[in-house]
Motif scaffolding. Structure first.
Motif, mmCIF file in Angstrom:
data_model
loop_
_atom_site.group_PDB
_atom_site.id
_atom_site.type_symbol
_atom_site.label_atom_id
_atom_site.label_comp_id
_atom_site.label_asym_id
_atom_site.label_seq_id
_atom_site.Cartn_x
_atom_site.Cartn_y
_atom_site.Cartn_z
ATOM 1 N N ALA A 198 0.839 -1.202 0.000
ATOM 2 C CA ALA A 198 0.000 0.000 0.000
ATOM 3 C C ALA A 198 0.869 1.244 0.000
ATOM 4 O O ALA A 198 0.924 2.000 0.972
ATOM 5 C CB ALA A 198 -0.953 -0.016 1.199
ATOM 6 N N LEU A 199 1.573 1.461 -1.117
ATOM 7 C CA LEU A 199 2.396 2.652 -1.277
ATOM 8 C C LEU A 199 1.603 3.682 -2.067
ATOM 9 O O LEU A 199 1.085 3.384 -3.149
ATOM 10 C CB LEU A 199 3.694 2.329 -2.019
ATOM 11 C CG LEU A 199 4.575 1.233 -1.417
ATOM 12 C CD1 LEU A 199 5.867 1.103 -2.215
ATOM 13 C CD2 LEU A 199 4.885 1.520 0.045
ATOM 14 N N ILE A 200 1.514 4.869 -1.545
ATOM 15 C CA ILE A 200 0.687 5.907 -2.159
ATOM 16 C C ILE A 200 1.505 7.171 -2.362
ATOM 17 O O ILE A 200 2.522 7.384 -1.710
ATOM 18 C CB ILE A 200 -0.546 6.232 -1.285
ATOM 19 C CG1 ILE A 200 -0.106 6.657 0.119
ATOM 20 C CG2 ILE A 200 -1.499 5.040 -1.222
ATOM 21 C CD1 ILE A 200 -1.227 7.145 1.013
ATOM 22 N N GLY A 201 1.051 7.976 -3.282
ATOM 23 C CA GLY A 201 1.581 9.324 -3.405
ATOM 24 C C GLY A 201 0.700 10.250 -2.599
ATOM 25 O O GLY A 201 -0.522 10.104 -2.572
ATOM 26 N N THR A 202 1.300 11.189 -1.897
ATOM 27 C CA THR A 202 0.517 12.115 -1.076
ATOM 28 C C THR A 202 0.849 13.547 -1.481
ATOM 29 O O THR A 202 1.968 13.862 -1.884
ATOM 30 C CB THR A 202 0.817 11.948 0.424
ATOM 31 O OG1 THR A 202 2.215 12.217 0.659
ATOM 32 C CG2 THR A 202 0.491 10.545 0.890
ATOM 33 N N SER A 203 -0.142 14.390 -1.402
ATOM 34 C CA SER A 203 0.067 15.825 -1.593
ATOM 35 C C SER A 203 -0.870 16.533 -0.648
ATOM 36 O O SER A 203 -1.908 15.996 -0.238
ATOM 37 C CB SER A 203 -0.196 16.241 -3.040
ATOM 38 O OG SER A 203 -1.522 15.950 -3.415
ATOM 39 N N ARG A 243 5.792 8.785 -8.698
ATOM 40 C CA ARG A 243 6.268 9.896 -9.523
ATOM 41 C C ARG A 243 6.990 10.906 -8.653
ATOM 42 O O ARG A 243 6.500 11.300 -7.584
ATOM 43 C CB ARG A 243 5.095 10.589 -10.234
ATOM 44 C CG ARG A 243 4.454 9.756 -11.326
ATOM 45 C CD ARG A 243 3.615 10.649 -12.238
ATOM 46 N NE ARG A 243 2.579 11.347 -11.506
ATOM 47 C CZ ARG A 243 1.346 10.883 -11.329
ATOM 48 N NH1 ARG A 243 1.017 9.705 -11.816
ATOM 49 N NH2 ARG A 243 0.452 11.590 -10.666
ATOM 50 N N ALA A 244 8.143 11.338 -9.111
ATOM 51 C CA ALA A 244 8.895 12.352 -8.384
ATOM 52 C C ALA A 244 8.124 13.670 -8.419
ATOM 53 O O ALA A 244 7.452 13.976 -9.402
ATOM 54 C CB ALA A 244 10.275 12.530 -8.997
ATOM 55 N N PRO A 245 8.178 14.467 -7.358
ATOM 56 C CA PRO A 245 7.463 15.746 -7.344
ATOM 57 C C PRO A 245 7.897 16.635 -8.499
ATOM 58 O O PRO A 245 9.082 16.714 -8.830
ATOM 59 C CB PRO A 245 7.854 16.356 -5.991
ATOM 60 C CG PRO A 245 8.272 15.201 -5.154
ATOM 61 C CD PRO A 245 8.880 14.208 -6.097
ATOM 62 N N ALA A 246 6.919 17.294 -9.118
ATOM 63 C CA ALA A 246 7.214 18.179 -10.250
ATOM 64 C C ALA A 246 7.598 19.568 -9.787
ATOM 65 O O ALA A 246 8.270 20.308 -10.505
ATOM 66 C CB ALA A 246 6.010 18.248 -11.177
ATOM 67 N N LEU A 247 7.172 19.952 -8.596
ATOM 68 C CA LEU A 247 7.428 21.297 -8.098
ATOM 69 C C LEU A 247 8.462 21.252 -6.974
ATOM 70 O O LEU A 247 8.627 20.230 -6.306
ATOM 71 C CB LEU A 247 6.130 21.918 -7.568
ATOM 72 C CG LEU A 247 5.010 22.114 -8.591
ATOM 73 C CD1 LEU A 247 3.756 22.638 -7.896
ATOM 74 C CD2 LEU A 247 5.449 23.061 -9.690
ATOM 75 N N PRO A 248 9.151 22.343 -6.746
ATOM 76 C CA PRO A 248 10.102 22.387 -5.620
ATOM 77 C C PRO A 248 9.388 22.155 -4.296
ATOM 78 O O PRO A 248 8.225 22.521 -4.123
ATOM 79 C CB PRO A 248 10.671 23.816 -5.704
ATOM 80 C CG PRO A 248 10.420 24.255 -7.103
ATOM 81 C CD PRO A 248 9.150 23.589 -7.532
ATOM 82 N N ASP A 249 10.099 21.537 -3.384
ATOM 83 C CA ASP A 249 9.550 21.241 -2.059
ATOM 84 C C ASP A 249 9.500 22.534 -1.242
ATOM 85 O O ASP A 249 10.542 23.125 -0.953
ATOM 86 C CB ASP A 249 10.434 20.214 -1.372
ATOM 87 C CG ASP A 249 9.844 19.702 -0.067
ATOM 88 O OD1 ASP A 249 8.838 20.282 0.392
ATOM 89 O OD2 ASP A 249 10.394 18.737 0.490
ATOM 90 N N PRO A 250 8.297 22.988 -0.848
ATOM 91 C CA PRO A 250 8.229 24.238 -0.072
ATOM 92 C C PRO A 250 8.550 24.045 1.401
ATOM 93 O O PRO A 250 8.687 25.019 2.131
ATOM 94 C CB PRO A 250 6.767 24.658 -0.257
ATOM 95 C CG PRO A 250 6.037 23.361 -0.384
ATOM 96 C CD PRO A 250 6.961 22.427 -1.126
ATOM 97 N N ASP A 251 8.633 22.789 1.845
ATOM 98 C CA ASP A 251 8.897 22.533 3.253
ATOM 99 C C ASP A 251 10.374 22.740 3.575
ATOM 100 O O ASP A 251 11.224 22.765 2.690
ATOM 101 C CB ASP A 251 8.504 21.103 3.617
ATOM 102 C CG ASP A 251 7.005 20.912 3.621
ATOM 103 O OD1 ASP A 251 6.308 21.704 4.280
ATOM 104 O OD2 ASP A 251 6.523 19.986 2.941
ATOM 105 N N HIS A 252 10.651 22.873 4.824
ATOM 106 C CA HIS A 252 12.043 22.853 5.247
ATOM 107 C C HIS A 252 12.228 21.770 6.297
ATOM 108 O O HIS A 252 11.268 21.289 6.901
ATOM 109 C CB HIS A 252 12.519 24.221 5.743
ATOM 110 C CG HIS A 252 11.974 24.641 7.070
ATOM 111 N ND1 HIS A 252 10.765 25.269 7.218
ATOM 112 C CD2 HIS A 252 12.484 24.522 8.311
ATOM 113 C CE1 HIS A 252 10.550 25.519 8.495
ATOM 114 N NE2 HIS A 252 11.576 25.083 9.175
#
Length: 1003
Positions: free
Chosen positions: A70-75, A158-167
């Motif tokens: 059960a591997l999922i992509g999360t946003s 899928r690798a994230p398309a946008l830069p990671d806004p988190d730190h």
């Protein structure tokens, strides 16, 4: 959707706080405290993904971090947080929150209908090692067919398309005792250590602490329910001084000298993180004692069709029931080889789940369990096995057969919407294995157990094969007390009375027997990589004997769960195929991280401008205010040149060179590495490390020092001052400071531990201002107290401790330009003050601030090398023309024996020479190749390369340093440098282009 499998009021979730999120675009309602997996199961959704190779439908197998399916992509988030996406998140670990969007992976166009499932129909083409066999021929197919298909299919999620806004953050932490795992054993270990007054860290990867107790409220502890005891224990721990409880924190690696890496999920469970809060925090924990109480992982059973959605571990079903208040189905079939699954069956039956039957591979399971099952109306099929399942997107039935003397009898089909399996338990010893602690095979447990340890750690509870709450609690108290004693304290005895304990036992099994053609059965060992039992047997038939080879040939155990569910089953199948005991087949190597860890957590603060630490010299703010152009040098930011209005780099460098030669220049040399070598044996140490002799160097004098590796090649150089009989001030190249110190420490600790010497890095302590030029003495003299700077009293290569402008200083009479020169070392925080004073006074002496580019030109004019630029790791002192720096009478030094090797004395070695181009305006590129005969056909034979090339304002022409085969014997010869569009001729000369007699040093 209707959460028809949710049991109102049951579990530890907050039923009064509904939480909505989406899964593949569908709105799902869960409860506060749910994971994605538990919320989906509450709605009867078992299909959560597709397998990697065959794209078979897959559902939840476990309830923890060992989950392979059960591997999922999360946003999550919107606006600036839109980039908060992550692939391959375990649905069993991801807590739900409003705004969470979960998406299944490895399918197209959808989860229920996936085109990639055609691979399952062609499974015969994808047997073990198919990639080694299929893609070798015909060769032309690789570029046109195989490679494009493989690249398209490769990867999970899928690798994230946008830069990671988190730190992300990181911290260091020291404690007396670190306990990993907050189950019964870990809680007791932490409690005993904390009561003894030690600093304790208790870490657990789950959102709640309690381990198995969270899934088993029926056990009684000290006269109370398990959850009441858990609440009281955690409350006591919080109230004790110097105790840190860290839920949502995974111990990802165990390193040397009790250093552990912990990855803490700080805000992943929140819709809107607090301002400034990191998403994850990496902890580097150094512990006096470590207790590993990570429990055990339930083993799946290996049978045909064991991967269908709805087939899961019995312990996972108990977790979903008790912790989340979710029934995993309406009609369950239980298949087991261990007592623990019986208790799950009883709990589910009491919660309203119909138990179709309990299938136990043992002929005689415990009589009390069988009697209770029959009393509850549950059919008991002892001495039976499951041989297959049916169902497309979820299990619909299972085929159950009797076992008689190892033979499979006629089977019958039993309808079920979930199949709960238990093949026993495997101690979780990944972290222990990180330490290179040894494991020993236990035949009774059918598992590897901890044996000899290398670190100050103890294993407690199920991690060392103990089963039952009483045993785990007592063993945790024992481990805690042992840790306390090892730290020199006394621990008070701690006991817990256990009622309704659940000790258990089982048998060791490999792949279950089948009534099907074994060639057609798909009994999965590694769910994620689609490795079946027949794949492992095929690997054995094709010559694989070690489990390490079998692992790589079949890819079993190489999934993101690192074999937590598959390794032991794979080992047992391989051992059976080889007809050898399991220990002789071997054990695969566990490596950090324990579970997949985000790059963000590992990078920490190293993101954007902080990706690489930029060190700034003391005069950096002044240089920036003057408009300097900077360049990176090793880890430092250094001023390259100081342009004035209308100047490009060439004009600025020409001006700086001219003024430094004619007046006085100041240069920030603070980045030079500096090491203090102190002790009664300091001179002996220096004699052994460096090529030069040091015993006769008087205090107050300096010497150029050359450092070699054991191979005899130049590693570093620098000016070294002897301040006292037992103290040396060693300088290194800017990029070599850490490397040289590490090399010194290595020799001191491993080769010469008898020497009474200590080493201290002082690079950041001293700010260094180089004052160079004919007016250097006139500028500096008024600032120096109690020291005569005349040539007679303070000659070239002298050093003294004095006061400069009221600041304690170490003053060196040295030059890297060939001019009269001094280097003033003052405490770094006082360096800007001195710089400003010199700058103001220097206006009357034609002062110029120059940067690294000018420094390079000035030193090249004198033929002074820069290690790493004019050397390439294969240059000896003789090659560089530095034999004068090698003590001929020295008995030994690092690299001495290598210098005597015949190939090190060969006349055709590449040697450092100067080149004067026939076109004096031409400056070749550094790295340009050099040839002997320009008329030879291409490819030409290269005989060397340009190491340094500059325009010399002083000489009015270009100058070149180069490494050339037999260069020292080629003086006067004309060589050629191929350049784009032309061939540049250059005459070989010596390396000193300016003031070869060194008269300007005495100006």
């Amino acid at each position: 959707m209707n959460a028809r499998f949710r049991i109102p009021g049951k579990g530890r979730v907050d039923h009064a706080r509904p939480v909505r999120f989406t899964f593949d675009g569908r709105m799902i309602e869960g409860r506060q405290g749910d994971t994605v997996a538990s919320a989906l199961l509450a709605h009867g959704i078992h299909l959560m993904g597709r397998s990697f190779k065959y794209h078979r439908p897959r559902g939840v197998v476990s309830a923890g971090s060992e989950e392979p399916n059960a591997l999922i992509g999360t946003s999550r988030g919107a606006g600036p947080n839109l980039g908060r996406t992550e692939p391959n998140t375990r649905a069993t670990m991801q807590e739900i929150h409003p705004g969470l969007a979960a998406e299944s992976q490895n399918r197209w166009p959808g989860l229920a209908f996936d085109i990639g499932a055609v691979n399952d129909r062609m499974g015969g083409l994808f047997s073990a090692g198919f990639y080694y066999k299929t893609f070798m021929w015909p060769r032309a197919f690789w570029d046109r067919v195989y490679e494009p298909v493989i690249r398209h299919a490769a990867g999970l999620g899928r690798a994230p398309a946008l830069p990671d806004p988190d730190h992300y953050a990181s911290r260091y932490l020291h404690c007396d005792v670190l306990v990993v795992g907050a189950g019964p054993a870990g809680l007791m270990a932490a409690l005993v250590a904390a009561r003894a007054g030690l600093s304790v860290v208790l870490a657990d990867e789950q959102a709640e602490m309690g381990g198995a107790l969270l899934s088993d409220p029926g056990v009684g502890l000290d006269g109370a329910g398990a959850w009441d005891w858990l609440r009281a224990t955690l409350s006591e721990l919080r109230g004790l001084p110097d105790v840190r409880l860290m839920p949502r924190t995974t111990a990802i690696g165990y390193y040397h000298q009790n250093m552990l890496g912990l990855c803490q999920r700080v805000t992943d469970h929140l819709e809107t993180p607090p301002e400034g809060a990191p998403r994850e925090r990496l902890w580097r924990v150094r512990a006096g004692q470590v207790v590993l109480a990570q429990g055990a992982i339930e083993k799946p059973l290996v049978f045909d069709g064991n991967d269908r959605p709805g087939v899961m571990l019995a312990g996972a079903a108990a977790t979903f029931l008790h912790r989340f208040g979710v029934r995993v189905g309406a009609r369950a079939l239980v298949a087991t080889a261990h007592d623990s699954a019986w208790h799950t069956a009883f709990d589910l039956a009491e919660a309203g789940v119909r138990i179709a039957a309990i299938v136990d591979l043992r002929d005689s399971p415990p009589a009390d369990l069988a009697a209770r099952a029959r009393a509850m109306g549950i059919e008991v099929l002892a001495g039976h096995t499951v041989t297959g399942t049916t169902g497309r997107l979820r299990v619909a039935s299972a085929r159950v057969n009797p076992l008689r003397g190892g033979q499979v009898g006629a089977g019958r089909r039993i309808a079920c919407d979930c199949l709960l399996m238990c093949g026993g338990w495997t101690p979780s010893l990944h972290l222990f294995s990180h330490t290179q602690g040894t494991l020993a095979w236990d035949d009774a447990a059918g598992a590897f157990l901890p044996d000899r340890q290398r670190e100050a750690c103890r294993i407690a509870g199920a991690g060392r094969g103990l089963w039952g709450y009483a045993a785990a609690l007592a063993d945790g108290a024992r481990a805690g007390a042992a840790a306390v004693a090892a730290l020199g304290r006394a621990a008070e005895p701690a006991t817990v009375t256990v009622a309704r304990d659940r000790p258990g036992s089982g048998i060791v099994v490999q792949a279950l027997p089948t009534d099907r053609d074994p060639a057609r059965a798909k009994a999965f060992v590694d769910y994620q990589n689609d490795v079946t039992a027949k794949d492992i047997r095929l690997a054995v038939r094709e010559g694989m004997r070690s489990i390490e080879h079998i692992k790589r040939y079949t890819t079993t155990g190489m999934a993101t769960d690192q074999g937590k569910l598959s390794n032991i089953n794979g080992l047992m199948i391989a051992a059976d195929a080889l007809a050898r005991p399991a220990p002789q087949v071997g054990l695969t190597t566990f490596r950090p991280p324990y579970t997949p860890t985000t790059f963000g957590a590992l990078a920490g603060y190293r993101k954007g401008e902080g990706f690489e630490v930029t060190r700034k010299a003391p005069m950096d703010p002044w240089a920036e205010a003057q408009g300097a152009v900077f360049e990176p040098v090793a880890l430092w930011r250094r001023a390259r040149y100081f342009p004035q209005a209308g100047e490009d780099m060439q004009a600025a460098v020409a001006r700086e060179c001219r003024m430094a030669r004619q007046g006085v220049g100041i240069f920030d040399a603070s980045t030079l590495g500096k090491i203090e070598v102190v002790g009664p044996d300091a001179v002996t140490f220096m004699e052994r490390m460096y090529t030069n002799p040091w015993a006769k160097l008087s205090p107050g004098r300096c010497r150029y020092g050359l450092l070699l590796g054991e191979d005899g090649f130049i590693r570093d150089d620098g000016v070294i001052g002897r301040l006292a009989a037992d103290r040396f001030h060693v300088t290194t190249t800017t990029g070599g400071a850490a490397r040289v110190l590490a090399m010194m420490e290595d020799y001191l600790q491993t080769e010469w531990p008898d020497l009474d010497v200590w080493l201290t890095s002082t690079t950041e302590h001293w700010g260094v201002i180089a004052v160079q030029g004919p007016n250097a003495r006139r500028l500096l003299e008024p600032f120096v107290e109690e020291l005569d700077l005349s040539d007679a009293a303070f000659p070239h290569m002298a050093v003294a401790e004095c006061t400069v402008a009221g600041i304690p200083a170490r003053l060196f009479r040295v030059s890297f330009t060939g001019e009269l020169g001094f280097e003033v070392n003052v405490p770094a925080d006082r360096a800007p003050e001195l710089w400003q004073a010199l700058w103001a006074a220097g206006q009357a002496h034609g002062i110029v601030a120059y940067g690294t580019e000018t420094m390079h030109v000035l030193r090249a004019e004198k033929g002074f090398i820069i290690v790493g630029q004019d050397t390439d790791g294969t240059v000896t002192p003789a090659d560089a023309g530095l034999t004068w720096a090698v003590g001929k009478a020295k008995a030994d030094f690092v690299g001495k024996r290598s210098l005597a090797r015949p190939d090190m004395l060969a006349p055709n070695r590449k040697q450092l020479v100067g080149l004067l181009t026939e076109d004096p305006q031409a400056v070749p590129d550094e790295g340009a190749q050099i040839v002997d005969d320009p008329r030879q056909p291409v490819p030409m034979r290269m005989i060397g390369h340009v190491t340094s090339a500059y325009w010399s304002q002083t000489l009015g022409r270009s100058i070149v340093l180069a490494l050339v085969e037999g260069g020292h014997g080629r003086m006067g010869e004309v060589l050629h440098i191929p350049l784009p569009g032309r061939m540049l001729a250059a005459r070989v000369t010596g390396v000193t282009f300016y003031d070869p007699e060194g008269q300007r040093l005495k100006a």
